[in-house]
Design a protein around this motif. Structure first.
Motif, PDB file in Angstrom:
ATOM      1  N   THR A 130       0.825  -1.212   0.000  1.00  0.00           N
ATOM      2  CA  THR A 130       0.000   0.000   0.000  1.00  0.00           C
ATOM      3  C   THR A 130       0.858   1.261   0.000  1.00  0.00           C
ATOM      4  O   THR A 130       1.848   1.353   0.737  1.00  0.00           O
ATOM      5  CB  THR A 130      -0.909   0.012   1.241  1.00  0.00           C
ATOM      6  OG1 THR A 130      -1.749  -1.129   1.222  1.00  0.00           O
ATOM      7  CG2 THR A 130      -1.769   1.269   1.277  1.00  0.00           C
ATOM      8  N   HIS A 131       0.494   2.230  -0.808  1.00  0.00           N
ATOM      9  CA  HIS A 131       1.135   3.544  -0.788  1.00  0.00           C
ATOM     10  C   HIS A 131       0.607   4.295   0.433  1.00  0.00           C
ATOM     11  O   HIS A 131      -0.583   4.641   0.499  1.00  0.00           O
ATOM     12  CB  HIS A 131       0.816   4.313  -2.071  1.00  0.00           C
ATOM     13  CG  HIS A 131       1.531   5.621  -2.170  1.00  0.00           C
ATOM     14  ND1 HIS A 131       1.101   6.761  -1.525  1.00  0.00           N
ATOM     15  CD2 HIS A 131       2.673   5.963  -2.828  1.00  0.00           C
ATOM     16  CE1 HIS A 131       1.928   7.763  -1.783  1.00  0.00           C
ATOM     17  NE2 HIS A 131       2.885   7.300  -2.575  1.00  0.00           N
ATOM     18  N   GLY A 133       1.091   7.302   1.863  1.00  0.00           N
ATOM     19  CA  GLY A 133       0.564   8.658   1.740  1.00  0.00           C
ATOM     20  C   GLY A 133      -0.796   8.679   1.079  1.00  0.00           C
ATOM     21  O   GLY A 133      -1.683   9.439   1.483  1.00  0.00           O
ATOM     22  N   GLY A 134      -0.971   7.812   0.076  1.00  0.00           N
ATOM     23  CA  GLY A 134      -2.268   7.730  -0.584  1.00  0.00           C
ATOM     24  C   GLY A 134      -3.347   7.219   0.349  1.00  0.00           C
ATOM     25  O   GLY A 134      -4.475   7.725   0.348  1.00  0.00           O
ATOM     26  N   LEU A 135      -3.002   6.210   1.164  1.00  0.00           N
ATOM     27  CA  LEU A 135      -3.965   5.668   2.123  1.00  0.00           C
ATOM     28  C   LEU A 135      -4.370   6.732   3.139  1.00  0.00           C
ATOM     29  O   LEU A 135      -5.558   6.896   3.444  1.00  0.00           O
ATOM     30  CB  LEU A 135      -3.373   4.467   2.847  1.00  0.00           C
ATOM     31  CG  LEU A 135      -4.212   3.916   4.008  1.00  0.00           C
ATOM     32  CD1 LEU A 135      -5.506   3.296   3.485  1.00  0.00           C
ATOM     33  CD2 LEU A 135      -3.425   2.900   4.829  1.00  0.00           C
ATOM     34  N   ALA A 137      -4.378   9.949   2.836  1.00  0.00           N
ATOM     35  CA  ALA A 137      -5.241  10.939   2.191  1.00  0.00           C
ATOM     36  C   ALA A 137      -6.647  10.392   1.982  1.00  0.00           C
ATOM     37  O   ALA A 137      -7.643  11.105   2.181  1.00  0.00           O
ATOM     38  CB  ALA A 137      -4.629  11.367   0.864  1.00  0.00           C
ATOM     39  N   GLU A 138      -6.755   9.122   1.592  1.00  0.00           N
ATOM     40  CA  GLU A 138      -8.068   8.504   1.390  1.00  0.00           C
ATOM     41  C   GLU A 138      -8.855   8.461   2.696  1.00  0.00           C
ATOM     42  O   GLU A 138     -10.057   8.743   2.720  1.00  0.00           O
ATOM     43  CB  GLU A 138      -7.900   7.092   0.831  1.00  0.00           C
ATOM     44  CG  GLU A 138      -7.444   7.036  -0.619  1.00  0.00           C
ATOM     45  CD  GLU A 138      -7.201   5.614  -1.082  1.00  0.00           C
ATOM     46  OE1 GLU A 138      -7.560   4.677  -0.330  1.00  0.00           O
ATOM     47  OE2 GLU A 138      -6.654   5.428  -2.183  1.00  0.00           O
ATOM     48  N   ASP A 141     -10.074  11.892   3.601  1.00  0.00           N
ATOM     49  CA  ASP A 141     -11.226  12.245   2.758  1.00  0.00           C
ATOM     50  C   ASP A 141     -12.487  11.520   3.220  1.00  0.00           C
ATOM     51  O   ASP A 141     -13.579  12.103   3.254  1.00  0.00           O
ATOM     52  CB  ASP A 141     -10.939  11.893   1.297  1.00  0.00           C
ATOM     53  CG  ASP A 141      -9.932  12.834   0.660  1.00  0.00           C
ATOM     54  OD1 ASP A 141      -9.676  13.911   1.241  1.00  0.00           O
ATOM     55  OD2 ASP A 141      -9.380  12.480  -0.401  1.00  0.00           O
TER      56      ASP A 141
END
Length: 203
Positions: A130-131, A133-135, A137-138, A141
């Motif tokens: 899993t990335h 930083g992307g997680l 941010a998700e 959100d």
């Protein structure tokens, strides 16, 4: 922000009225606790909202480590240890927090959220690929989206980088809310510093 929870699983025939009476008698004691953003006094009852167990499982959002430590090393947590044995204390570093429309101006001004009826906790295992930083941010959100739903009082996202478990936690003003995760009944909310919890993403 630090998220914290311990779960006390009780016998299948345990009288959960005992826990209700305990919270009714002692829940207000943390309504003025320094460093505490919010504590939701949670229970699950076997056979209700899909719960397989009877459980007392309060969930905390701390503004300061000093507040969390004062509770853990003080008489409040010692009372839990004396009555139920020492539970494992889970904790997560905060990713995001948001107030919902159901919090209301009057509730924000008080030290408890009296309209809270239920909560949902969704745990998420984070795969190695899993990335991160992307997680994060998700999850931030999704926290913002959760509190836009009718009846949302507040929501938070957090992650434990030791076990790589993330979670979404939300509190609602109605019973049996719809959503993924474990559903809890809320008996009381102590929220002395909820307005000081940092809003939005926390990095």
């Amino acid at each position: 922000m630090h998220a914290m929870q311990y779960e006390i699983t009780l016998p299948a025939d345990y009288d959960m009225g005992i826990i209700r009476e305990r919270v009714a008698a002692k829940g207000h004691l943390l309504d003025d606790c320094p460093g505490l953003g919010a504590k939701a006094y949670l229970i699950r009852e076997r056979g209700i909202d899909g719960s397989p167990v009877n459980q007392y499982a309060p969930f905390y959002l701390w503004n300061t480590p000093e507040g969390m430590n004062s509770f853990l090393w003080g008489p409040g947590f010692q009372g839990i240890v004396d009555d139920f044995g020492r539970p494992q204390v889970q904790h997560w570093t905060g990713l995001a927090f948001a107030d919902g429309a159901a919090a209301g101006a009057s509730s924000k001004a008080t030290k408890s959220a009296k309209s809270a009826k239920s909560a949902i906790r969704r745990r998420i295992r984070v795969p190695a690929a899993t990335h991160l930083g992307g997680l994060a941010a998700e999850l931030a959100d999704e926290t913002s989206q959760l509190v836009q739903r009718e009846g949302a009082i507040y929501a938070a996202a957090a992650i434990d980088p030791r076990t790589w478990e993330a979670l979404l936690f939300s509190v609602w003003d109605h019973e049996s809310p719809k959503g993924q995760g474990d559903v809890f009944q809320v008996l009381h909310v102590s929220a002395p510093e909820r307005t000081l919890l940092p809003a939005g993403r926390q990095w």
